[in-house]
Every structure is written in structure tokens, then in C-alpha cells.
Design an enzyme around this catalytic site. Structure first.
Site, mmCIF file in Angstrom:
data_model
loop_
_atom_site.group_PDB
_atom_site.id
_atom_site.type_symbol
_atom_site.label_atom_id
_atom_site.label_comp_id
_atom_site.label_asym_id
_atom_site.label_seq_id
_atom_site.Cartn_x
_atom_site.Cartn_y
_atom_site.Cartn_z
ATOM 1 N N LYS A 75 0.845 -1.205 0.000
ATOM 2 C CA LYS A 75 0.000 0.000 0.000
ATOM 3 C C LYS A 75 0.877 1.251 0.000
ATOM 4 O O LYS A 75 1.677 1.452 0.917
ATOM 5 C CB LYS A 75 -0.916 -0.010 1.237
ATOM 6 N N ASP A 81 -2.942 9.979 3.987
ATOM 7 C CA ASP A 81 -4.319 9.551 4.193
ATOM 8 C C ASP A 81 -5.023 10.492 5.167
ATOM 9 O O ASP A 81 -4.908 10.341 6.382
ATOM 10 C CB ASP A 81 -4.345 8.116 4.740
ATOM 11 N N LYS A 102 -10.408 12.278 8.852
ATOM 12 C CA LYS A 102 -9.872 11.819 10.137
ATOM 13 C C LYS A 102 -9.820 12.976 11.123
ATOM 14 O O LYS A 102 -9.727 14.137 10.703
ATOM 15 C CB LYS A 102 -8.437 11.309 9.927
ATOM 16 N N ARG A 154 -7.971 -0.629 1.069
ATOM 17 C CA ARG A 154 -8.478 -1.844 0.415
ATOM 18 C C ARG A 154 -8.957 -1.537 -1.000
ATOM 19 O O ARG A 154 -8.948 -2.418 -1.856
ATOM 20 C CB ARG A 154 -9.580 -2.465 1.293
#
Ligand code: BES
Ligand code: MN
Ligand code: ZN
Length: 497
Positions: A266, A271, A278, A352
Site C-alpha cells: 500500500k 491519508d 480523520k 483496500r
């Protein structure tokens, strides 16, 4: 760092510091005994004075040595005088090297490969000396004005008798390859998200490819991914201004027709969570969401450096995950390369999404096995903390081999179940599956999701969310699981030979 194996007698080995072991109850290691005899019983005096008791990991630096070409001696405690465990040995090595951070100490000789460790030979012990010492010498300086924040050891000699020289040398070479792979992975991971973008990772991979004849690197652009139908991967990068890259590293060290080992990492270079943003606290650490990708680069470098007789493919999907007017929204449905549709219930479960298309893409290599490594779930930290990486997979033999390699490498793994019953949690009313499975068993449901794209090969998944970096005052990448993966490859190569 410069490494060598030294077979000359200790008293003929000039250095800034010599590392020797001492045990509890005033007992000396073989090298400590030799030195004691040539230094007017200096070591014995220090011990009987009580300055070091010999407990595991204790250290004392003796900084003037009479009649000697050795400038200093570092005594390191090794506990009771009996074979020690591998873990205790590693503790000793870390304690030794961490007590030598002084500008005057540049050349070091280490006698600790002679120490008896349960079921470990000269090769393993030399390998660990190189790995642990290099790890301690790593310094991140890329974006610091003061490039020499801490002084460091430049030369390490591992002392070994003639009969152990070949083994020690083999261990040193393996240790060096692993250490340099770890260091590459740490460096890439420690870089901030505004420098280490998907394009930067791709450029680093291309540079790596230029260094080894058997390693070729190519990059798929977004247009290529669109042509392949990678709708899941592309949906993540839509929220970012940095173009995504799918990096392929192709190492051809084996027979032309031997099936490759495929490593998928990954490479999420930052992110933020996307629209499912977040919380702010600690969000900087999400620059580490590309640690899987960095470890793939590090492992391929190590394999190429050791010239392993294997075919290995590294695949790194690289993207950012940011909130934007064009980003994935909760409830959006995307179509993966496999044709399966996915309801994106949480845009923060993006790993994912980029991995599933990469797993489908891996099919074209007709892999022997596929191993993916990803900082995939915060739930892995809840379940296992920061000690082992999580291991899940659809093949017991592969999982056993990885567990065995993790023991040798001291880069631990713990297997979690991937039972059919968990698959239900991914049900969606509107698509073939949802991208999240609710609050229970987050690491397992993430792996369940991936397993649906890994049906045509033997596959294992490593969740490295808890192990790829450290938080807090020693914040920084660890380079894991490069040691484990490289050890797995070494074992595979040995088995084949
Ligand atoms: N990169 C994170 C996982 C992560 C979180 C790693 C914290 C290390 C520390 C991943 O993309 C993510 O955000 N996962 C979500 C999944 C959830 C939405 C089902 C998570 O773990 O919260
Ligand atoms: Mn996320
Ligand atoms: Zn992520």
C-alpha cells in the site's frame, strides 16, 4: 556504514572502541578474557569493583586502555553465563550500539558474534550485528538544516576466528542487504507527504531499477489504470491533485519460467481519510500510510543486492486520500477491475480500494504466491498493539512459512482468523460488497474484503498499521516488515537451491 569480518587477534586490531561481553558473577566472555590478560587485568578490576554487574544490556565504557591499540572498551552485560535467547541477544546488541553515540567513536570492533545464543550460528549472529547496528545508525536528515545531528559509527568490524569466517561473512552480506533495504524503507516513509508523493515514489522506484541489471521498473499512469478498468483505485485518487501511479518492480533472478512471488505494498502517500475526514490529532502520521509500498522497494532492493535466484514482482499502488469536491462520498458505488461493485460507506477505508485492483492486476503474473503489506487498519493496533504485524491469508503453508521467517528475522507476526463467517459483515444492500464491516473485527473484515480479490492464488496479507512506525518522542519509521520479507525470500531461495 562500512562492515568487515576481522580474523586477526584482538590486540592487533586498532579501533576507537571494542565491544566485549561480560556475564554476571564476574565471568568473562572469551574475548574479555583475552583482553583482560593483555591489559593488566583491567576488566577483572572493573567487575570486582562492582561498576558493572553483568545484567543483560548493562554497559560500561572504559576509556583509557593501557598498552593497547584499542582506544576504548565497551563492556556489555549478558546476564547469566549460559546460552542466551535470540531476543536477549538482540537487546544486548541494541544496548551496546546505543551507548556509543559519541563523535570520537568512528571505528568499532564487535566481539559479540562469539556469544552462545540458543540455536543460532555465526551467520545469524553476524547478520543481526549488522542489522541492529545499522538500524541504530539511521538518521533522518533530508529536511533538516543540521545534517549531522548525532555523531555516528562509520566502520564496524565483526571479529571471528578463521573457522567461522565464511559463515560470518555470509551473515554480514545478508545483514547488509536487509539493513540497506530497511534504511531505504525508513527514509521514504519518514519523508513528508508534500515531498514523498506518488510521483516521487515512482521516481525512486525507477532510480532503484537503474541500479540492478535484473530489476526493471515501469509505471502505470491514471490513463493506463482507466483502460484496465481500475475503478476502485481511481476513485480514491480522484480527491487528490497528485496523479496516482501504479509502480511495478520486476526482478528476474530465477529461471525464466519459474512463477514469481508477488509483493503488493500500500503506497498511500497521505491519508486524510477523504470526505470521512480523520480527526486532526496525530494526522501527520498518516504520511506513513505508504510504509507497505516503501517496504516493497526496500525488499526488492535487498533481493537484487543478494542476487537471489527468484523471480519477484513488486506492485505499489500509490495515491493520496484527501477530501475534495470530486472525492469519493459515503454511499458512492465504484466498479473494481474484477467487475465486482463496492459501496464506499467510509472513504477512509481507502487502502483496500487501491489494493483490490492491484490484487486483480497481480493475476496476470500467474503468481506462485501474493503477499500484500499495508498499514490497513487502526483496529490492528487495538488487537495486537505495536509488537507483531497482523497476518491473515488463504493458504496455511504460506502463512506457516511467513511465521517461520518472522521468527528468524525477529520481525514478529501474529495470525488472525479469516473465517467465512466474517464475510457477512461486508454485505451491502446496493453493491456486491461494502468497503467496511462495521465496528467489530476491523482487521479481519479488511482482510475479508481483500480475500475476495485473491481467490485465484495463494495469498497472505500483513497488516502493518502497528509496526511500520513508532509514535511519540521516537516517532519514525521502523522499516518493518523488510526483515521478515527478505528472510522469507532467502528461505525460499535456499529451499529451491
Ligand atoms: N491508513 C488507515 C489505517 C491506520 C489507522 C493505520 C491508524 C495506522 C494507524 C486506513 O486507511 C484507515 O483509515 N482505516 C480505517 C478503516 C475504517 C474506516 C473501517 C481505520 O482503521 O479507522
Ligand atoms: Mn484511511
Ligand atoms: Zn489509509
Amino acid at each position: 556504514m562500512d562492515y568487515s569480518i576481522e580474523t586477526a587477534p584482538l590486540e592487533k586490531l586498532p579501533c576507537d572502541c571494542l565491544i566485549v561481553g561480560v556475564y554476571q558473577d564476574l565471568q568473562l566472555s572469551p574475548s574479555a578474557t583475552l583482553l583482560n590478560n593483555s591489559t593488566q587485568a583491567l576488566i577483572g578490576k572493573v567487575l570486582s569493583r562492582g561498576d558493572i554487574s553483568g545484567k543483560n544490556g548493562e554497559t560500561v565504557l572504559l576509556n583509557t586502555i593501557p598498552d593497547s591499540v584499542i582506544e576504548r572498551i565497551l563492556l556489555v552485560g549478558m546476564g547469566e553465563n549460559k546460552p542466551m535467547t535470540a531476543k536477549d541477544y538482540i537487546k544486548v546488541l541494541s544496548a551496546a550500539i546505543n551507548s556509543l553515540k559519541k563523535p570520537q567513536i568512528k571505528s568499532v570492533h564487535c566481539t559479540l558474534a562469539e556469544i552462545n545464543v540458543d540455536a543460532c550460528d555465526w551467520q545469524w549472529k553476524s547478520q543481526k550485528i549488522v542489522e541492529i547496528f545499522s538500524d541504530a545508525a539511521y538518521q533522518y536528515t533530508h529536511t533538516k538544516s543540521d545534517k549531522d545531528t548525532e555523531s555516528k559509527v562509520e566502520k564496524i568490524g565483526i571479529t571471528a576466528p578463521e573457522h567461522a569466517q565464511a559463515q560470518a561473512l555470509a551473515g554480514m552480506e545478508q545483514g547488509r542487504a536487509i539493513a540497506e533495504g530497511v534504511s531505504l524503507a525508513k527514509w521514504l516513509a519518514d519523508l513528508p507527504g508534500n515531498i514523498c508523493t506518488p510521483a516521487y515514489l515512482a521516481a525512486q522506484a525507477l532510480e532503484l531499477g537503474g541500479k540492478f541489471a535484473k530489476l526493471s521498473v515501469s509505471i502505470l499512469e491514471e490513463a493506463d489504470m482507466a483502460a484496465l478498468g481500475m475503478g476502485a483505485l481511481l476513485s480514491v485518487t480522484r480527491g487528490s491533485r497528485q496523479p496516482a501511479k501504479l509502480i511495478t518492480l520486476d526482478y528476474q533472478g530465477g529461471e525464466k519460467n519459474s512463477k514469481p512471488i508477488v509483493l503488493v505494498g500500500k503506497g498511500l502517500t497521505f491519508d486524510a481519510g477523504g470526505i470521512s475526514l480523520k480527526p486532526g490529532l496525530g494526522m501527520d502520521e498518516m504520511k506513513y500510510d505508504m510504509c507497505g509500498g516503501a517496504a516493497v522497494l526496500g525488499t526488492l532492493q535487498a533481493a537484487a543486492q543478494m542476487n537471489l535466484p527468484l523471480n519477484i514482482i513488486g506492485l505499489v499502488p500509490a495515491s493520496e486520500n484527501l477530501p475534495d469536491g470530486d472525492a469519493n462520498k459515503p454511499g458512492d458505488i465504484v466498479t473494481s477491475m474484477s467487475g465486482k461493485t463496492i459501496e464506499v460507506l467510509n472513504t477512509d477505508a481507502e487502502g483496500r480500494l487501491i489494493l483490490c485492483d492491484t490484487l486483480t492486476y497481480a493475476e496476470r503474473y500467474h503468481p506462485d504466491v501474493v503477499i500484500d503489506l499495508a498499514t490497513l487498519t487502526g483496529a490492528c493496533l487495538v488487537a495486537l498493539g505495536r509488537i507483531p504485524s497482523g497476518l491473515l491469508g488463504n493458504d496455511d503453508e504460506l502463512c506457516e512459512e511467513l511465521l517461520a521467517a518472522s521468527e528468524t528475522a525477529n520481525d514478529s507476526l501474529w495470525r488472525l482468523p479469516l473465517w467465512e463467517e466474517y464475510q457477512e459483515l461486508l454485505k451491502s444492500n446496493f453493491a456486491d460488497m461494502a468497503n467496511i464491516g462495521g465496528k467489530d473485527a476491523g482487521t479481519i473484515t479488511a482482510a475479508c474484503f481483500l480475500s475476495r480479490f485473491a481467490e485465484s492464488f495463494r495469498w497472505a496479507h500483513l497488516d502493518i498499521a502497528g509496526t511500520a512506525w513508532r509514535s511519540g518522542p521516537t516517532k519514525g519509521a521502523t522499516g518493518r516488515p523488510v526483515p521478515l520479507l527478505t528472510q522469507y525470500l532467502i528461505n525460499r531461495a535456499a529451499f529451491q537451491a
